[in-house]
Design a protein around this motif. Structure first.
Motif, PDB file in Angstrom:
ATOM      1  N   GLY A 216       4.126  -4.226  -0.913  1.00 50.87           N
ATOM      2  CA  GLY A 216       4.845  -5.474  -1.074  1.00 50.87           C
ATOM      3  C   GLY A 216       4.923  -5.846  -2.546  1.00 50.87           C
ATOM      4  O   GLY A 216       5.033  -4.983  -3.418  1.00 50.87           O
ATOM      5  N   ASP A 217       4.826  -7.131  -2.809  1.00 49.49           N
ATOM      6  CA  ASP A 217       4.978  -7.613  -4.183  1.00 49.49           C
ATOM      7  C   ASP A 217       3.690  -7.563  -4.989  1.00 49.49           C
ATOM      8  O   ASP A 217       3.728  -7.481  -6.205  1.00 49.49           O
ATOM      9  CB  ASP A 217       5.511  -9.052  -4.149  1.00 49.49           C
ATOM     10  CG  ASP A 217       6.871  -9.138  -3.485  1.00 49.49           C
ATOM     11  OD1 ASP A 217       7.076 -10.054  -2.666  1.00 49.49           O
ATOM     12  OD2 ASP A 217       7.722  -8.265  -3.768  1.00 49.49           O
ATOM     13  N   ILE A 218       2.547  -7.597  -4.321  1.00 48.98           N
ATOM     14  CA  ILE A 218       1.262  -7.636  -5.050  1.00 48.98           C
ATOM     15  C   ILE A 218       0.251  -6.696  -4.410  1.00 48.98           C
ATOM     16  O   ILE A 218      -0.802  -7.093  -3.954  1.00 48.98           O
ATOM     17  CB  ILE A 218       0.696  -9.088  -5.107  1.00 48.98           C
ATOM     18  CG1 ILE A 218       0.640  -9.723  -3.705  1.00 48.98           C
ATOM     19  CG2 ILE A 218       1.526  -9.949  -6.043  1.00 48.98           C
ATOM     20  CD1 ILE A 218      -0.233 -10.945  -3.643  1.00 48.98           C
ATOM     21  N   PRO A 219       0.487  -5.386  -4.412  1.00 47.34           N
ATOM     22  CA  PRO A 219      -0.411  -4.453  -3.738  1.00 47.34           C
ATOM     23  C   PRO A 219      -1.667  -4.075  -4.519  1.00 47.34           C
ATOM     24  O   PRO A 219      -2.594  -3.489  -3.957  1.00 47.34           O
ATOM     25  CB  PRO A 219       0.479  -3.228  -3.537  1.00 47.34           C
ATOM     26  CG  PRO A 219       1.399  -3.267  -4.722  1.00 47.34           C
ATOM     27  CD  PRO A 219       1.665  -4.729  -4.981  1.00 47.34           C
ATOM     28  N   GLU A 220      -1.708  -4.406  -5.808  1.00 47.41           N
ATOM     29  CA  GLU A 220      -2.807  -3.930  -6.654  1.00 47.41           C
ATOM     30  C   GLU A 220      -4.147  -4.466  -6.155  1.00 47.41           C
ATOM     31  O   GLU A 220      -4.297  -5.667  -5.934  1.00 47.41           O
ATOM     32  CB  GLU A 220      -2.578  -4.365  -8.100  1.00 47.41           C
ATOM     33  CG  GLU A 220      -1.345  -3.774  -8.760  1.00 47.41           C
ATOM     34  CD  GLU A 220      -0.055  -4.460  -8.336  1.00 47.41           C
ATOM     35  OE1 GLU A 220       1.018  -3.863  -8.498  1.00 47.41           O
ATOM     36  OE2 GLU A 220      -0.121  -5.613  -7.829  1.00 47.41           O
ATOM     37  N   GLY A 221      -5.100  -3.554  -5.996  1.00 51.03           N
ATOM     38  CA  GLY A 221      -6.430  -3.945  -5.551  1.00 51.03           C
ATOM     39  C   GLY A 221      -6.611  -3.938  -4.049  1.00 51.03           C
ATOM     40  O   GLY A 221      -7.693  -4.217  -3.539  1.00 51.03           O
ATOM     41  N   TYR A 222      -5.523  -3.595  -3.331  1.00 51.39           N
ATOM     42  CA  TYR A 222      -5.556  -3.597  -1.869  1.00 51.39           C
ATOM     43  C   TYR A 222      -5.074  -2.252  -1.325  1.00 51.39           C
ATOM     44  O   TYR A 222      -4.306  -1.545  -1.978  1.00 51.39           O
ATOM     45  CB  TYR A 222      -4.642  -4.687  -1.300  1.00 51.39           C
ATOM     46  CG  TYR A 222      -4.927  -6.080  -1.767  1.00 51.39           C
ATOM     47  CD1 TYR A 222      -4.236  -6.627  -2.850  1.00 51.39           C
ATOM     48  CD2 TYR A 222      -5.870  -6.862  -1.118  1.00 51.39           C
ATOM     49  CE1 TYR A 222      -4.491  -7.909  -3.285  1.00 51.39           C
ATOM     50  CE2 TYR A 222      -6.125  -8.158  -1.532  1.00 51.39           C
ATOM     51  CZ  TYR A 222      -5.428  -8.679  -2.621  1.00 51.39           C
ATOM     52  OH  TYR A 222      -5.680  -9.962  -3.043  1.00 51.39           O
ATOM     53  N   SER A 223      -5.514  -1.932  -0.134  1.00 47.79           N
ATOM     54  CA  SER A 223      -4.941  -0.827   0.621  1.00 47.79           C
ATOM     55  C   SER A 223      -4.880  -1.266   2.086  1.00 47.79           C
ATOM     56  O   SER A 223      -5.433  -2.308   2.451  1.00 47.79           O
ATOM     57  CB  SER A 223      -5.756   0.457   0.485  1.00 47.79           C
ATOM     58  OG  SER A 223      -7.069   0.269   0.991  1.00 47.79           O
ATOM     59  N   VAL A 224      -4.164  -0.493   2.910  1.00 43.92           N
ATOM     60  CA  VAL A 224      -4.015  -0.855   4.318  1.00 43.92           C
ATOM     61  C   VAL A 224      -4.164   0.388   5.182  1.00 43.92           C
ATOM     62  O   VAL A 224      -4.075   1.521   4.712  1.00 43.92           O
ATOM     63  CB  VAL A 224      -2.646  -1.518   4.606  1.00 43.92           C
ATOM     64  CG1 VAL A 224      -2.556  -2.892   3.983  1.00 43.92           C
ATOM     65  CG2 VAL A 224      -1.502  -0.615   4.156  1.00 43.92           C
ATOM     66  N   SER A 225      -4.365   0.120   6.461  1.00 46.65           N
ATOM     67  CA  SER A 225      -4.478   1.208   7.424  1.00 46.65           C
ATOM     68  C   SER A 225      -3.853   0.745   8.731  1.00 46.65           C
ATOM     69  O   SER A 225      -4.108  -0.370   9.202  1.00 46.65           O
ATOM     70  CB  SER A 225      -5.945   1.557   7.656  1.00 46.65           C
ATOM     71  OG  SER A 225      -6.092   2.477   8.722  1.00 46.65           O
ATOM     72  N   ARG A 226      -3.037   1.640   9.309  1.00 44.47           N
ATOM     73  CA  ARG A 226      -2.478   1.354  10.633  1.00 44.47           C
ATOM     74  C   ARG A 226      -2.546   2.623  11.470  1.00 44.47           C
ATOM     75  O   ARG A 226      -1.642   3.445  11.454  1.00 44.47           O
ATOM     76  CB  ARG A 226      -1.036   0.856  10.531  1.00 44.47           C
ATOM     77  CG  ARG A 226      -0.563   0.267  11.869  1.00 44.47           C
ATOM     78  CD  ARG A 226       0.642  -0.554  11.724  1.00 44.47           C
ATOM     79  NE  ARG A 226       1.078  -1.107  12.981  1.00 44.47           N
ATOM     80  CZ  ARG A 226       2.328  -1.482  13.214  1.00 44.47           C
ATOM     81  NH1 ARG A 226       3.250  -1.349  12.263  1.00 44.47           N
ATOM     82  NH2 ARG A 226       2.646  -1.992  14.376  1.00 44.47           N
ATOM     83  N   GLU A 227      -3.630   2.745  12.193  1.00 44.13           N
ATOM     84  CA  GLU A 227      -3.870   3.913  13.044  1.00 44.13           C
ATOM     85  C   GLU A 227      -3.347   3.705  14.461  1.00 44.13           C
ATOM     86  O   GLU A 227      -3.052   4.672  15.172  1.00 44.13           O
ATOM     87  CB  GLU A 227      -5.370   4.228  13.072  1.00 44.13           C
ATOM     88  CG  GLU A 227      -5.940   4.612  11.708  1.00 44.13           C
ATOM     89  CD  GLU A 227      -5.330   5.908  11.185  1.00 44.13           C
ATOM     90  OE1 GLU A 227      -5.139   6.843  11.976  1.00 44.13           O
ATOM     91  OE2 GLU A 227      -5.029   5.965   9.972  1.00 44.13           O
ATOM     92  N   LYS A 228      -3.272   2.452  14.878  1.00 43.88           N
ATOM     93  CA  LYS A 228      -2.720   2.111  16.191  1.00 43.88           C
ATOM     94  C   LYS A 228      -1.657   1.040  16.016  1.00 43.88           C
ATOM     95  O   LYS A 228      -1.714   0.240  15.079  1.00 43.88           O
ATOM     96  CB  LYS A 228      -3.831   1.609  17.116  1.00 43.88           C
ATOM     97  CG  LYS A 228      -4.854   2.668  17.485  1.00 43.88           C
ATOM     98  CD  LYS A 228      -5.849   2.122  18.492  1.00 43.88           C
ATOM     99  CE  LYS A 228      -6.849   3.203  18.904  1.00 43.88           C
ATOM    100  NZ  LYS A 228      -7.816   2.697  19.908  1.00 43.88           N
ATOM    101  N   LYS A 229      -0.723   1.006  16.924  1.00 48.16           N
ATOM    102  CA  LYS A 229       0.425   0.107  16.785  1.00 48.16           C
ATOM    103  C   LYS A 229      -0.005  -1.357  16.717  1.00 48.16           C
ATOM    104  O   LYS A 229       0.588  -2.164  16.003  1.00 48.16           O
ATOM    105  CB  LYS A 229       1.388   0.315  17.960  1.00 48.16           C
ATOM    106  CG  LYS A 229       2.733  -0.362  17.796  1.00 48.16           C
ATOM    107  CD  LYS A 229       3.660   0.014  18.937  1.00 48.16           C
ATOM    108  CE  LYS A 229       5.057  -0.557  18.704  1.00 48.16           C
ATOM    109  NZ  LYS A 229       5.967  -0.172  19.822  1.00 48.16           N
ATOM    110  N   GLU A 230      -1.028  -1.725  17.466  1.00 48.54           N
ATOM    111  CA  GLU A 230      -1.371  -3.129  17.567  1.00 48.54           C
ATOM    112  C   GLU A 230      -2.300  -3.613  16.451  1.00 48.54           C
ATOM    113  O   GLU A 230      -2.558  -4.800  16.342  1.00 48.54           O
ATOM    114  CB  GLU A 230      -2.045  -3.404  18.922  1.00 48.54           C
ATOM    115  CG  GLU A 230      -3.423  -2.757  19.108  1.00 48.54           C
ATOM    116  CD  GLU A 230      -3.342  -1.341  19.684  1.00 48.54           C
ATOM    117  OE1 GLU A 230      -2.241  -0.743  19.641  1.00 48.54           O
ATOM    118  OE2 GLU A 230      -4.386  -0.860  20.157  1.00 48.54           O
TER     119      GLU A 230
END
Lengths: 113, 117
Positions: free
Chosen positions: B58-72
């Protein structure tokens, strides 16, 4: 590029009087426009949205907004404020075919008895 | 009714800790989003995901990460928390209606107020 400006950071009204929350946007394309409300300690809830159909949009709880392309505005109104309308309101713009929403800074509404 | 839940309402962590914020939606929505909300700045998009294992900055991703292993489920990770990440974090989800992504209503969770000391 797109951006949203909410012209008032705080609005105070008496119960039973009209509410006006002002929003201007800038966009190079035809936008979709939304108003969301956030009550204290709650998530955001959609009030209404404009998606290139009727320019006057009616939402929940008696709110409505009018899209004015010539003025690049999407002001939110309600004829008669209720105590339960005290909350923070966000004007939001999105371009067609884009996941991203751009949020205004928010307007806090206080309702006096 | 659509329900978006977040694992914690309030969280206090120390500088340098790894922090996980969890979000779950129960409506089989394709799209999920993480925002942070700061006074006077509105909401700013950190990351979003339009499918399992897919993510976009997005607009401010620095310092963050994400994970989506399941749809919900969509997780936000602060690899090494810093004091400037003290904020309210909001998760949202939406369905891809096919009528134009910008028209999709986003449904928000109640938020997690994170304090980093």
């Amino acid at each position: 590029a797109q951006s949203v400006t909410q012209l008032d950071s705080h609005v105070s009204v008496s119960e039973g009087t009209p509410v006006l929350l002002r929003c201007n946007y800038s966009s190079s394309y035809s936008p979709s426009l939304f108003w969301y409300v956030q009550h204290p300690n709650k998530g955001l809830q959609l009030l209404l949205k404009y998606t290139s159909a009727a320019t006057l949009v009616k939402g929940i709880n008696g709110f409505e907004a009018e899209f004015k392309k010539s003025e690049t505005s999407f002001h939110l109104t309600k004829p008669s404020a209720h105590m339960s309308d005290a909350a923070e309101y966000f004007c939001v713009v999105s371009l067609f075919n884009d996941y991203k929403l751009s949020f205004g800074a928010g307007t806090t509404v206080t309702v006096r008895a | 009714d659509v329900k978006v839940t977040q694992s914690s309402r309030y969280l206090v962590k120390r500088t340098g800790e790894k922090v996980f914020l969890e979000c779950v939606q129960d409506m089989d929505h394709e799209n999920m989003f993480w925002y942070r909300q700061d006074p006077g700045l509105g909401l700013r998009l950190i990351y979003f995901s339009y499918d399992v294992k897919m993510k976009e900055k997005g607009d401010i991703p620095e310092g963050y990460s994400v994970s989506r292993e399941k749809k919900e489920r969509f997780s936000l990770i602060l690899e090494s928390a810093s004091t400037n990440q003290t904020s309210m974090y909001l998760c949202a989800s939406s369905v891809s209606s096919g009528g134009g992504l910008s028209t999709d209503t986003q449904y928000f969770g109640p938020g997690t107020r994170l304090t980093v000391l």
